[in-house]
Design an enzyme around this catalytic site. Structure first.
Site, PDB file in Angstrom:
ATOM      1  N   GLU A  71       0.858  -1.251   0.045  1.00  0.00           N
ATOM      2  CA  GLU A  71       0.112   0.017  -0.164  1.00  0.00           C
ATOM      3  C   GLU A  71       1.037   1.321   0.082  1.00  0.00           C
ATOM      4  OE1 GLU A  71      -2.944   0.056  -1.249  1.00  0.00           O
ATOM      5  OE2 GLU A  71      -3.755  -1.322   0.218  1.00  0.00           O
ATOM      6  N   HIS A  89      -2.663   2.826   8.176  1.00  0.00           N
ATOM      7  CA  HIS A  89      -4.031   2.132   7.503  1.00  0.00           C
ATOM      8  C   HIS A  89      -4.036   1.057   8.193  1.00  0.00           C
ATOM      9  CE1 HIS A  89      -6.195  -0.230   4.649  1.00  0.00           C
ATOM     10  NE2 HIS A  89      -5.202  -0.883   4.258  1.00  0.00           N
ATOM     11  N   HIS A  91      -7.350  -2.411   8.894  1.00  0.00           N
ATOM     12  CA  HIS A  91      -8.595  -3.197   8.435  1.00  0.00           C
ATOM     13  C   HIS A  91      -9.370  -3.349   9.813  1.00  0.00           C
ATOM     14  CE1 HIS A  91      -6.313  -5.299   4.918  1.00  0.00           C
ATOM     15  NE2 HIS A  91      -6.370  -3.897   4.882  1.00  0.00           N
ATOM     16  N   HIS A 151     -12.538  -2.312   2.439  1.00  0.00           N
ATOM     17  CA  HIS A 151     -11.320  -2.595   2.690  1.00  0.00           C
ATOM     18  C   HIS A 151     -10.896  -2.214   4.201  1.00  0.00           C
ATOM     19  CE1 HIS A 151      -6.850  -2.005   0.923  1.00  0.00           C
ATOM     20  NE2 HIS A 151      -7.014  -2.484   2.230  1.00  0.00           N
TER      21      HIS A 151
HETATM   22 ZN   LIG Z   1      -5.214  -2.663   3.491  1.00  0.00          ZN
END
Ligand SMILES: [Zn+2]
Length: 211
Positions: A71, A89, A91, A151
């Site tokens: 990412e 980031h 999840h 996501h």
């Molecule tokens: Zn991700």
């Protein structure tokens, strides 16, 4: 703490707090034109400073033997258009629930102002692609947080600590909203109510010392 040590510290905390599982989630922190980023395929609680690669803002590997997180293009796209110095980031569960069922997280609590009010859900695109990076960048405009359809979530800040706290706040707001929907119809704060909060924060009460 060096940039890479910060990644290890907040990577551990992200796992401890249940914001990520396995090798999901990635963090980065910027200094000048260098960005330390978590590596691909290593769980965030197993990081060591040497495992964290350093890239420059144009995406060239500068240091490290591991592959930067898949990412990384999204992180670099954010650095290109904001003055953020850290990106987180994950999840996380409630963030992902909102990101898979809604087009935005409405402000049901005034703390949402710390993220810029309404949190937008960036349009879905395959992970790691320039398309996803562009969608996230658009959803983040003027804000500290965005959700990524089907996501997870992403937050930014002037330090990794602040970006990390923004992720915790985003997850908390998503949890309040999702749990609220299970109980009834959560009331959404109006623009006037939010403006009053901003006004109140700018004019805190004075407590004069007793003579
Ligand atoms: Zn991700």
């Amino acid at each position: 703490m060096s940039l890479r040590e910060q990644l290890c510290e907040y990577g551990r905390r992200a796992v401890e707090l249940g914001l990520v599982i396995g090798t999901s989630g990635n963090l980065s922190v910027r200094q000048g034109d260098l960005v330390a980023v978590t590596p691909s395929g290593v769980a965030l609680d197993r990081l060591t400073p040497e495992l964290c690669p350093i890239v420059d803002v144009s995406g060239h590997l500068v240091e490290g033997d591991t592959q930067p997180s898949s990412e990384t293009p999204m992180h670099l796209a954010v650095y290109e258009t904001t003055d953020a110095l850290a990106v987180v980031h994950t999840h996380s569960v409630f963030g992902t629930v909102v990101a898979t069922t809604m087009t935005e997280l409405p402000p049901v609590h005034y703390n949402a102002l710390a993220l810029g009010g309404v949190v937008k859900v960036a349009e879905y695109a395959t992970y790691g692609t320039p398309e996803l990076a562009a969608n996230v960048r658009a959803a983040l405009e003027g804000k500290q947080a965005a959700l990524m359809a089907n996501h997870g979530g992403v937050t930014i800040g002037p330090t990794l600590e602040q970006a990390f706290e923004a992720t915790r706040l985003l997850e908390w707001l998503c949890e309040v909203y999702v749990r609220g929907l299970g109980v009834g119809k959560p009331a959404i704060l109006t623009d006037d109510q939010l403006a009053a909060v901003v006004e109140r924060a700018q004019n805190p009460p004075a407590f004069p010392r007793r003579p």
